[in-house]
Design a protein around this motif. Sequence first.
Motif, PDB file in Angstrom:
ATOM      1  N   ALA A  87      39.028  20.926 -69.446  1.00 30.03           N
ATOM      2  CA  ALA A  87      40.152  21.351 -69.758  1.00 30.03           C
ATOM      3  C   ALA A  87      41.172  21.482 -69.405  1.00 30.03           C
ATOM      4  N   ASP A  88      40.788  23.134 -69.436  1.00 24.77           N
ATOM      5  CA  ASP A  88      41.472  24.076 -69.129  1.00 24.77           C
ATOM      6  C   ASP A  88      41.687  24.641 -67.383  1.00 24.77           C
ATOM      7  N   ARG A  89      40.103  24.147 -66.447  1.00 22.60           N
ATOM      8  CA  ARG A  89      40.206  23.801 -65.569  1.00 22.60           C
ATOM      9  C   ARG A  89      40.355  22.967 -64.133  1.00 22.60           C
TER      10      ARG A  89
ATOM     11  N   ALA B 262      45.096  17.244 -72.006  1.00 25.30           N
ATOM     12  CA  ALA B 262      45.062  17.923 -70.957  1.00 25.30           C
ATOM     13  C   ALA B 262      44.825  17.003 -69.306  1.00 25.30           C
ATOM     14  N   CYS B 263      44.687  16.098 -69.298  1.00 21.83           N
ATOM     15  CA  CYS B 263      43.808  15.122 -67.833  1.00 21.83           C
ATOM     16  C   CYS B 263      44.425  14.127 -68.576  1.00 21.83           C
TER      17      CYS B 263
ATOM     18  N   ASN C 230      41.485  16.634 -77.267  1.00 26.00           N
ATOM     19  CA  ASN C 230      42.463  17.785 -76.133  1.00 26.00           C
ATOM     20  C   ASN C 230      42.082  17.207 -74.517  1.00 26.00           C
TER      21      ASN C 230
ATOM     22  N   PRO D  65      42.456  20.236 -64.794  1.00 26.25           N
ATOM     23  CA  PRO D  65      43.546  19.156 -65.519  1.00 26.25           C
ATOM     24  C   PRO D  65      43.986  17.869 -64.763  1.00 26.25           C
TER      25      PRO D  65
ATOM     26  N   GLN E 166      36.734  22.306 -73.370  1.00 23.00           N
ATOM     27  CA  GLN E 166      37.209  23.462 -73.322  1.00 23.00           C
ATOM     28  C   GLN E 166      38.037  23.265 -71.799  1.00 23.00           C
ATOM     29  N   MET E 167      36.455  24.210 -71.110  1.00 24.74           N
ATOM     30  CA  MET E 167      36.872  25.082 -69.847  1.00 24.74           C
ATOM     31  C   MET E 167      37.248  23.206 -68.876  1.00 24.74           C
TER      32      MET E 167
END
Length: 234
Positions: A111-113, A139-140, A135, A115, A108-109
């Motif tokens: 995906a968040d940081r 995201a990417c 996820n 992209p 998840q990190m």
Amino acid sequence: MDNRAGIVCWASLIDGVLIEIFSKLDFDSLISVASVCHSWRCVAHYTESWDRVHFCHHERFVDNYIKETVAVDNQERLFRESKYMIRHVGAGARSIYVCRIADDTMVQMIADRCPSIESISLRYCNRNSPSALINIIQACKLLKFIDIKFCGAVNFCSPLSTLLIEEMGQSCPSLVGINLGCLQVTEEMAIAIGKFLPKLKWFNLNAATISCEVLCIILDSCTELDHVSVRGCR
């Protein structure tokens, strides 16, 4: 430089200049400069200093993780570097390799940081769930290459595998390389690959379980394939 003035000059460089220099360094060098002095350490931890750092070029990624034509790097070293880099990179990161013990939090990190990543390996990651993998795919959206060989999230029933392939095709229109080694490839999955990933150029099925009929479905549908590996398939 031998004189004290020269040393002070280097230590007093403005952050923007240091970032421009640090962003051109490789991983090991960037870790080293962070130990020189306090000011360099601060700048070395800026995301701008890490945005251009790649663990390797995409060509090497394809060779090591998609084609498997050369020996892969030390997995534990890659994991340590990946974990460190994920905590420092910003949106400009392009390649991330997470090996063996990644859990949903790390995925998840990413995906968040990160992209904007174009290459990712989640090989041997047995602690992440299918939802975490979905996820990161959602995201990417710039992903070009993905390695999920021995990925725990993929070692499940065919319907969920088919759902993942569909998500890859819909969320990542630039995806051209995938490693599904050691997976059982069913007819439903082959049909999904042909329907949602027809632009594939690199496809690794090493040690997968697949029939000749199912393989023919993929070959007939993905007409742009440049490299297909079925070494060790059952």
